[in-house]
Design a protein around this motif. Structure first.
Motif, short mmCIF file in Angstrom:
data_model
loop_
_atom_site.label_atom_id
_atom_site.label_comp_id
_atom_site.label_asym_id
_atom_site.label_seq_id
_atom_site.Cartn_x
_atom_site.Cartn_y
_atom_site.Cartn_z
N VAL A 33 -95.92 -12.29 15.59
CA VAL A 33 -94.61 -11.75 15.23
C VAL A 33 -94.60 -11.38 13.76
O VAL A 33 -94.08 -10.32 13.36
CB VAL A 33 -93.49 -12.78 15.52
CG1 VAL A 33 -92.16 -12.33 14.92
CG2 VAL A 33 -93.34 -12.97 17.03
N TRP A 34 -95.21 -12.22 12.92
CA TRP A 34 -95.19 -11.97 11.49
C TRP A 34 -96.07 -10.79 11.10
O TRP A 34 -95.72 -10.01 10.22
CB TRP A 34 -95.62 -13.23 10.73
CG TRP A 34 -95.31 -13.13 9.28
CD1 TRP A 34 -96.17 -13.28 8.25
CD2 TRP A 34 -94.04 -12.82 8.69
NE1 TRP A 34 -95.52 -13.09 7.04
CE2 TRP A 34 -94.21 -12.81 7.29
CE3 TRP A 34 -92.78 -12.56 9.21
CZ2 TRP A 34 -93.18 -12.54 6.41
CZ3 TRP A 34 -91.74 -12.28 8.33
CH2 TRP A 34 -91.95 -12.28 6.96
N ALA A 81 -86.31 -14.60 16.12
CA ALA A 81 -86.80 -15.88 15.60
C ALA A 81 -85.89 -16.40 14.50
O ALA A 81 -85.58 -17.60 14.43
CB ALA A 81 -88.23 -15.71 15.08
N VAL A 82 -85.43 -15.51 13.61
CA VAL A 82 -84.54 -15.91 12.52
C VAL A 82 -83.21 -16.43 13.06
O VAL A 82 -82.73 -17.50 12.66
CB VAL A 82 -84.29 -14.73 11.56
CG1 VAL A 82 -83.18 -15.06 10.57
CG2 VAL A 82 -85.57 -14.37 10.82
N ILE A 91 -92.33 -16.54 9.90
CA ILE A 91 -91.27 -16.82 10.88
C ILE A 91 -91.64 -16.20 12.23
O ILE A 91 -91.98 -15.03 12.33
CB ILE A 91 -89.93 -16.23 10.40
CG1 ILE A 91 -89.53 -16.84 9.06
CG2 ILE A 91 -88.84 -16.43 11.45
CD1 ILE A 91 -89.23 -18.31 9.11
N GLY A 92 -91.59 -17.02 13.27
CA GLY A 92 -91.87 -16.53 14.62
C GLY A 92 -93.32 -16.64 15.04
O GLY A 92 -93.65 -16.34 16.19
N GLN A 135 -94.15 -7.78 11.74
CA GLN A 135 -93.09 -7.62 10.74
C GLN A 135 -93.65 -7.02 9.45
O GLN A 135 -93.05 -6.11 8.87
CB GLN A 135 -92.43 -8.96 10.45
CG GLN A 135 -91.33 -8.90 9.39
CD GLN A 135 -90.19 -7.99 9.78
OE1 GLN A 135 -89.46 -8.27 10.72
NE2 GLN A 135 -90.03 -6.87 9.08
N ASP A 144 -88.46 -9.06 17.41
CA ASP A 144 -88.95 -10.42 17.58
C ASP A 144 -88.70 -11.28 16.34
O ASP A 144 -88.40 -12.47 16.46
CB ASP A 144 -90.45 -10.41 17.90
CG ASP A 144 -90.73 -9.94 19.32
OD1 ASP A 144 -89.81 -10.02 20.16
OD2 ASP A 144 -91.85 -9.48 19.59
N HIS A 145 -88.82 -10.68 15.16
CA HIS A 145 -88.55 -11.44 13.95
C HIS A 145 -87.06 -11.77 13.85
O HIS A 145 -86.69 -12.90 13.51
CB HIS A 145 -88.98 -10.65 12.71
CG HIS A 145 -88.70 -11.37 11.43
ND1 HIS A 145 -89.35 -12.52 11.07
CD2 HIS A 145 -87.81 -11.10 10.43
CE1 HIS A 145 -88.89 -12.94 9.90
NE2 HIS A 145 -87.96 -12.10 9.49
N SER A 158 -85.04 -14.03 2.86
CA SER A 158 -85.66 -13.58 4.10
C SER A 158 -85.90 -12.08 4.04
O SER A 158 -85.62 -11.44 3.02
CB SER A 158 -84.75 -13.92 5.29
OG SER A 158 -83.51 -13.22 5.18
N GLN A 163 -85.83 -5.88 9.81
CA GLN A 163 -86.40 -6.83 10.76
C GLN A 163 -86.81 -6.17 12.07
O GLN A 163 -86.13 -5.30 12.59
CB GLN A 163 -85.40 -7.95 11.06
CG GLN A 163 -85.14 -8.86 9.88
CD GLN A 163 -84.11 -9.94 10.17
OE1 GLN A 163 -83.65 -10.08 11.31
NE2 GLN A 163 -83.75 -10.70 9.15
N THR A 164 -87.95 -6.62 12.61
CA THR A 164 -88.35 -6.21 13.95
C THR A 164 -87.53 -7.02 14.96
O THR A 164 -86.95 -8.06 14.60
CB THR A 164 -89.83 -6.50 14.20
OG1 THR A 164 -90.05 -7.92 14.16
CG2 THR A 164 -90.71 -5.81 13.17
#
Length: 279
Positions: free
Chosen positions: A187-188, A133-134, A182-183, A191, A129-130, A120, A126-127
């Protein structure tokens, strides 16, 4: 933030975190004594601060970690002149899980941080939102409140990028992970944009291991190596952290080889830009 997380004035206390339990119990006891000193019942106090009676009892009983806004509101209602609000200085030190605090402490002291993340985007990259989501995708699922606590803790670790003097930070990520949206698309995209921003920082080197590599020395899993001002180091692969010289040499050999096999930092940023253009 989820509805549940917005309603709850804090987080559950980890019973295995002895220091955290002691701090939160002390703060809760002080809140109860102050409330009783002004003659307010728990229900009345809860209404005044905007939370339910049950949650007031949880915080006063040391079962829940209060957030800063709860302490600030309690300070106003109790006329504490800033003394209750000041408890945040102690609470904020234990508001995140013990393992996260220990990791953040090491990252905050390190002069060099090296990470190979195979599955990952690494937490430091990571942001919000990401990260949400993770963490939300875990099975069995976390409660909405736990998700928000973990997201907040993960983002707090990113203060490492603001340190002065700045540490040297190096990441190797897998192309396969960077192709996984992801997300969702928006969102991606954010990221990937964030990876480009961080990858251009003067103290950060970001590399990508391409899908078409024929030799890959990172198949044994994640690697983290942190080096400190006094010359000591801590490393971790899939197990517990180690400072054993022999194990560190092995981790550094593996990590150095992985870096050599990955795309250069410039090539990696070009690849991320291409992936962004494909979304």
């Amino acid at each position: 933030m989820s509805v549940d997380a917005a309603v709850e004035p804090g987080w559950e206390v980890d019973p295995d975190d002895e220091w955290g339990v002691a701090v939160i119990a002390t703060v809760g006891r002080q809140l109860k004594l102050r409330r009783e000193a002004v003659g307010m019942r728990a229900a009345e106090f809860g209404e005044a601060v905007g939370y339910g009676e049950d949650l007031v009892y949880k915080i006063e009983g040391g079962k829940r970690i209060p957030r800063q806004e709860y302490l600030d509101r309690a300070d106003e209602v109790l006329g504490a002149g800033g003394l209750v609000s000041a408890a945040w200085e102690d609470v904020k030190k234990v508001r995140y899980p013990k393992k996260v605090r220990e990791l953040a402490k090491l990252e905050g002291q390190a002069v060099e941080i090296g990470v190979y993340e195979p599955n990952s985007v690494h937490g430091l990259l990571q942001t919000p939102d990401h990260a949400r989501a993770v963490i939300s995708a875990a099975q069995p699922p976390y409660t909405p409140d736990d998700v928000e606590r973990m997201v907040t803790a993960r983002l707090a670790r990113q203060s490492v990028f603001e340190r002065v003097p700045a540490p040297s930070i190096h990441f190797v990520l897998e192309e396969a992970a960077l192709r996984r949206p992801i997300g969702g698309t928006m969102v991606w995209r954010r990221q990937l944009e964030h990876l480009l921003e961080v990858g251009r920082l003067h103290n950060v080197m970001l590399q990508v291991m391409p899908l078409n590599t024929e030799v890959h020395s990172g198949l044994d899993g994640k690697i983290e190596v942190l080096k400190f001002p006094d010359g000591t180091a801590v490393g971790r692969s899939e197990g517990r952290p180690t400072s054993d010289p022999k194990q560190l040499r092995i981790l550094e050999l593996r990590y150095g080889t992985i870096r050599a096999q990955a795309l250069s930092p410039r090539e990696s940023l070009v690849l991320i830009e291409q992936l962004l253009g494909e979304t």
